[in-house]
Design an enzyme around this catalytic site. Structure first.
Site, PDB file in Angstrom:
ATOM      1  N   CYS A 186       0.989 -55.201 -10.418  1.00 52.13           N
ATOM      2  CA  CYS A 186       0.561 -54.591  -9.165  1.00 52.13           C
ATOM      3  C   CYS A 186      -0.149 -53.268  -9.435  1.00 52.13           C
ATOM      4  O   CYS A 186       0.069 -52.630 -10.455  1.00 52.13           O
ATOM      5  CB  CYS A 186       1.769 -54.288  -8.291  1.00 52.13           C
ATOM      6  SG  CYS A 186       2.800 -55.715  -8.027  1.00 52.13           S
ATOM      7  N   TRP A 193       0.658 -58.574  -7.658  1.00 52.17           N
ATOM      8  CA  TRP A 193       0.850 -59.699  -8.581  1.00 52.17           C
ATOM      9  C   TRP A 193       2.302 -60.106  -8.367  1.00 52.17           C
ATOM     10  O   TRP A 193       3.210 -59.385  -8.768  1.00 52.17           O
ATOM     11  CB  TRP A 193       0.591 -59.238 -10.019  1.00 52.17           C
ATOM     12  CG  TRP A 193       0.634 -60.328 -11.036  1.00 52.17           C
ATOM     13  CD1 TRP A 193      -0.395 -61.143 -11.398  1.00 52.17           C
ATOM     14  CD2 TRP A 193       1.751 -60.694 -11.866  1.00 52.17           C
ATOM     15  NE1 TRP A 193       0.008 -62.002 -12.390  1.00 52.17           N
ATOM     16  CE2 TRP A 193       1.321 -61.756 -12.699  1.00 52.17           C
ATOM     17  CE3 TRP A 193       3.070 -60.256 -11.980  1.00 52.17           C
ATOM     18  CZ2 TRP A 193       2.159 -62.363 -13.623  1.00 52.17           C
ATOM     19  CZ3 TRP A 193       3.900 -60.865 -12.904  1.00 52.17           C
ATOM     20  CH2 TRP A 193       3.433 -61.899 -13.712  1.00 52.17           C
ATOM     21  N   LYS A 230      -6.692 -67.013 -26.646  1.00 50.77           N
ATOM     22  CA  LYS A 230      -7.876 -66.769 -25.797  1.00 50.77           C
ATOM     23  C   LYS A 230      -8.261 -68.035 -25.054  1.00 50.77           C
ATOM     24  O   LYS A 230      -8.524 -68.000 -23.864  1.00 50.77           O
ATOM     25  CB  LYS A 230      -9.091 -66.331 -26.632  1.00 50.77           C
ATOM     26  CG  LYS A 230      -9.149 -64.944 -27.170  1.00 50.77           C
ATOM     27  CD  LYS A 230      -9.313 -63.844 -26.179  1.00 50.77           C
ATOM     28  CE  LYS A 230      -7.951 -63.383 -25.711  1.00 50.77           C
ATOM     29  NZ  LYS A 230      -7.414 -62.200 -26.318  1.00 50.77           N
ATOM     30  N   GLU A 238      -5.701 -68.947 -22.282  1.00 50.41           N
ATOM     31  CA  GLU A 238      -5.573 -68.065 -21.118  1.00 50.41           C
ATOM     32  C   GLU A 238      -6.787 -68.115 -20.195  1.00 50.41           C
ATOM     33  O   GLU A 238      -6.635 -67.958 -18.987  1.00 50.41           O
ATOM     34  CB  GLU A 238      -5.193 -66.627 -21.490  1.00 50.41           C
ATOM     35  CG  GLU A 238      -6.227 -65.801 -22.169  1.00 50.41           C
ATOM     36  CD  GLU A 238      -5.724 -64.427 -22.556  1.00 50.41           C
ATOM     37  OE1 GLU A 238      -5.025 -63.793 -21.774  1.00 50.41           O
ATOM     38  OE2 GLU A 238      -6.053 -63.983 -23.666  1.00 50.41           O
ATOM     39  N   HIS A 250       3.178 -81.036 -41.992  1.00 55.75           N
ATOM     40  CA  HIS A 250       4.623 -80.988 -41.722  1.00 55.75           C
ATOM     41  C   HIS A 250       4.931 -81.326 -40.264  1.00 55.75           C
ATOM     42  O   HIS A 250       6.005 -81.027 -39.778  1.00 55.75           O
ATOM     43  CB  HIS A 250       5.182 -79.614 -42.091  1.00 55.75           C
ATOM     44  CG  HIS A 250       5.023 -79.309 -43.546  1.00 55.75           C
ATOM     45  ND1 HIS A 250       5.774 -79.923 -44.512  1.00 55.75           N
ATOM     46  CD2 HIS A 250       4.152 -78.495 -44.194  1.00 55.75           C
ATOM     47  CE1 HIS A 250       5.396 -79.485 -45.710  1.00 55.75           C
ATOM     48  NE2 HIS A 250       4.413 -78.621 -45.530  1.00 55.75           N
ATOM     49  N   LYS A 292      -3.474 -57.829 -16.210  1.00 59.76           N
ATOM     50  CA  LYS A 292      -3.940 -57.099 -17.391  1.00 59.76           C
ATOM     51  C   LYS A 292      -2.839 -56.261 -18.016  1.00 59.76           C
ATOM     52  O   LYS A 292      -2.644 -56.270 -19.208  1.00 59.76           O
ATOM     53  CB  LYS A 292      -5.119 -56.221 -16.976  1.00 59.76           C
ATOM     54  CG  LYS A 292      -5.747 -55.421 -18.106  1.00 59.76           C
ATOM     55  CD  LYS A 292      -6.476 -56.326 -19.061  1.00 59.76           C
ATOM     56  CE  LYS A 292      -7.044 -55.597 -20.248  1.00 59.76           C
ATOM     57  NZ  LYS A 292      -7.416 -56.539 -21.316  1.00 59.76           N
TER      58      LYS A 292
HETATM   59  C1  F6R Z   1      -4.248 -61.511 -24.037  1.00 62.85           C
HETATM   60  C2  F6R Z   1      -3.755 -60.210 -23.631  1.00 62.85           C
HETATM   61  C3  F6R Z   1      -2.292 -59.988 -23.630  1.00 62.85           C
HETATM   62  C4  F6R Z   1      -1.981 -58.531 -24.044  1.00 62.85           C
HETATM   63  C5  F6R Z   1      -0.474 -58.256 -23.909  1.00 62.85           C
HETATM   64  C6  F6R Z   1      -0.119 -56.880 -24.402  1.00 62.85           C
HETATM   65  O1  F6R Z   1      -5.655 -61.562 -24.026  1.00 62.85           O
HETATM   66  O2  F6R Z   1      -4.511 -59.341 -23.276  1.00 62.85           O
HETATM   67  O3  F6R Z   1      -1.624 -60.898 -24.439  1.00 62.85           O
HETATM   68  O4  F6R Z   1      -2.381 -58.355 -25.372  1.00 62.85           O
HETATM   69  O5  F6R Z   1      -0.114 -58.376 -22.560  1.00 62.85           O
HETATM   70  O6  F6R Z   1      -0.836 -55.903 -23.713  1.00 62.85           O
HETATM   71  P1  F6R Z   1      -0.984 -54.448 -24.303  1.00 62.85           P
HETATM   72  O7  F6R Z   1      -1.834 -54.532 -25.524  1.00 62.85           O
HETATM   73  O8  F6R Z   1      -1.639 -53.653 -23.207  1.00 62.85           O
HETATM   74  O9  F6R Z   1       0.402 -53.972 -24.622  1.00 62.85           O
END
Ligand code: F6R
Length: 608
Positions: free
Chosen positions: A2, A74, A485, A488, A504, A603
């Site tokens: 959020c 969110w 990547k 997601e 394996h 994010k």
């Molecule tokens: C994937 C992605 C997430 C972040 C994870 C950690 O593309 O962005 O897996 O890497 O949520 O986020 P930070 O780096 O901000 O701790």
């Protein structure tokens, strides 16, 4: 997760709140809402979906106000429906909240017994009614806020407005980020400075347990024990970075193409021509790094993959033992910490709840020192660690991490070389790494020129549901990152394996319908990898192999090779990340997904 924005000013704040919400949308985006004080009455709008839906509601019945709070949600508690969107009301007040109130059900029960009616399924509504009930008793909103905070367990950043004090905005933080934006005769709050860069570049970073009251003419701040605090503001260091998409169709593509500049900025000041400079970590760094005998790395998601690559580098280059762990696991277990262990926490945002909790958990575990590798200078992680090594990727808006990852890798390679140098490694070893890093940004530019070829390849994934990614050595975590990547942003199920593990078990999955993506720099494991790729080809698997131009691998039936420029093997993990980022981006375009805001994701994961 959020996002919160709030403003109190002498001008109309509705456009500021809406713009702030749009800038925060990358954190969470299933619904949004705004509450403003008009005269002495709170008005609110709520909408499900993106902020533009909320904007349309407001446009249908426009209004102006000088104080307001806003929220992009969110969903955690309660579905993404209009009645669950914030702000939540009780009596004459309204609240927005980011975080999770763990004891909400007990509080809800008690409040219901007092006669409060609940109109949502959220944990947040509990905060609104608690505040109202305390305000009824004390008639003092600051006292009511403190009494409420005392009853909450869990994580929160909150913003509160009350009809009795139309110019005031109350806020508090515990476990979720919140900043105060400082303007001229106007003040703001937000979960992230990015939300407010259109109105200010000066911020007060609230510490854990802090609460504050802002009005157009001032800020008052207190700590968790209600002691007044000096208000310290700082200039935001990334303010000059553009938040616009410019010529690019998506932020993700823009951020992929920003990597040469991001790497250049991150590496500036870290080396001479052939030596590592450690002063960036402070005057004692040389001596303290020399004392380090073990390294523990903790992170989540993509940042965790950066840590996994670093283990190969640290053990190989510096000869020091290195453990890497997912933060959500680390934080809940007793860790055996050998003497002289450095804890490294990696996080783009510096606000990831699990990584932050891991850092705090480690305070009592006897680490020699803690180091945050982080992209956001004022973030909690950067402020709370003993040392910080800031990546200079600039704001990353696309949910899928790209430039943050490669700059983390560059920072970690620097750390590996710094540890090697302070432990007396021969200058040729560190010199080679330093020279490779100097050349990295231009090699990344070169690798990005394969854009069109990779775009054509992406068509092959249009009807696929599963993909395997293979790598060996430090390229194995890169295969993991490629798989993450792809899943997601294109929603294709993808799994990564160390190529030697194929026979394996996972080889059973391989048939002519299964694309297998591999990364093959010209390193000592190349011949072994070639044999693993033959195992796939023999089962009819469709191989796409990103291979060094010197690796002597040609297209054959069932194998497509994309030739990558030769690079020193120490920087190969960074370089081979780029085609995998581009591949997932173009597959997502083929699939027609929302690239920058993939479903269900946020994010900055500020809750557990
Ligand atoms: C994937 C992605 C997430 C972040 C994870 C950690 O593309 O962005 O897996 O890497 O949520 O986020 P930070 O780096 O901000 O701790």
């Amino acid at each position: 997760m959020c996002g919160i924005v709030g403003a109190t000013s002498n001008r109309n704040v509705v456009p500021i709140l809406l713009e702030g919400l749009k800038r925060l949308e990358y954190r969470g985006y299933d619904s949004a809402g705004i509450g403003i004080i008009k005269g002495e009455t709170i008005h609110s709008w709520k909408a499900t979906g993106k902020v533009k839906e909320l904007e349309a509601c407001i446009a249908a019945a426009p209004d102006t106000a000088q104080t307001g709070i806003a929220h992009t949600r969110w969903a955690t508690h309660g579905k993404p429906l209009k009645h669950n969107a914030h702000p939540h009301r009780s009596d004459r007040l309204a609240v927005v909240h980011n975080g999770i109130i763990e004891n909400h059900s007990g509080l809800r029960k008690k409040l219901k017994e007092q006669g409060y009616e609940f109109n949502s399924d959220t944990d947040t509504e509990v905060i609104a009614h608690l505040l109202a009930s305390h305000y009824r008793k004390s008639e003092d909103l600051l006292v009511a806020l403190r009494n409420t905070l005392n009853q909450l367990r869990g994580a929160y950043a909150i913003g509160v407005i009350h009809e009795d004090q139309p110019e005031m905005l109350y806020c508090a933080r515990q476990g979720s980020p919140l900043v105060i934006g400082v303007g001229s005769e106007e003040h703001f709050i937000a979960s992230d400075p990015l939300a407010l860069l259109q109105v200010t570049d000066t911020f007060v970073y609230l510490e854990e347990g802090d609460h504050a009251v802002i009005s157009p003419c001032g800020i008052k701040q207190w700590d968790a024990s209600n002691n007044p605090k000096q208000v310290n503001s700082q200039r935001y260091e990334h303010a000059e970075h553009s938040m616009e998409k410019g010529e690019y169709r998506h932020y993700m593509l823009k951020e992929i193409h920003e990597q040469p500049a991001a790497l250049r900025d991150t590496l500036t000041g870290l080396f001479t021509e052939d030596r590592v400079l450690t002063a960036i970590l402070g005057p004692e760094a040389e001596k303290r790094l020399h004392e380090v005998q073990n390294i523990h790395i903790v992170a989540c998601g993509t940042s965790y993959h950066a840590g996994l690559v670093a283990r190969y580098w640290i053990e190989d280059i510096a000869g020091l033992a290195c453990n890497v762990e997912i933060a959500s696991e680390f934080r809940y277990r007793r860790v055996a910490v050998p003497a002289n262990t450095l804890l490294v926490c990696i996080s783009q945002s510096g606000e990831t709840a699990d990584t932050l909790a891991a850092l705090r958990h480690a305070r009592h575990e006897g680490y020699l020192a803690t180091l945050a590798i982080c992209n956001v200078p004022g973030s909690s992680l950067a402020r709370e660690a003993d040392w910080r090594l800031l990546t200079k990727a600039g704001p990353e808006i696309g949910v899928a991490s790209t430039k943050a990852f490669t700059t983390q890798l560059a920072a970690l390679l620097w750390l590996s070389a710094a540890l090697a140098q302070t432990h007396g490694a021969p200058p040729e070893i560190t010199g080679e790494i330093v020279r490779a890093l100097h050349g990295l940004p231009s090699q990344v530019e070169q690798a990005l020129q394969q854009d069109a070829e990779i775009q054509r390849l992406a068509e092959r994934f249009a009807n696929k549901q599963h993909t395997l990614f293979l790598g060996r050595g430090p390229l194995y975590p890169i295969a993991m990152e490629g798989a993450l990547k792809l899943k997601e942003i294109s929603y294709i199920h993808a799994e990564a394996y160390a190529a030697g593990e194929l026979k394996h078990g996972p080889l059973a999955l391989v048939d002519e319908s299964m694309p297998v993506v591999s990364v093959a720099p010209n390193c000592q494991l190349l011949e072994k990898l070639k044999s693993n790729l033959e195992e796939v080809r023999a089962r009819g698997g469709q191989l796409i192999n990103f291979a060094c131009e010197t690796a002597d691998m040609q297209d054959q039936d069932g194998i497509t090779h994309i030739h990558m420029p030769w690079v020193n093997s120490c920087i190969a993990p960074i370089l081979y990340t780029l085609p995998l980022q581009l591949l997932s981006y173009y597959v997502a375009l083929v699939k027609g997904t929302d690239v920058d805001k993939p479903r269900n994701l946020a994010k900055s994961v500020t809750v557990e």
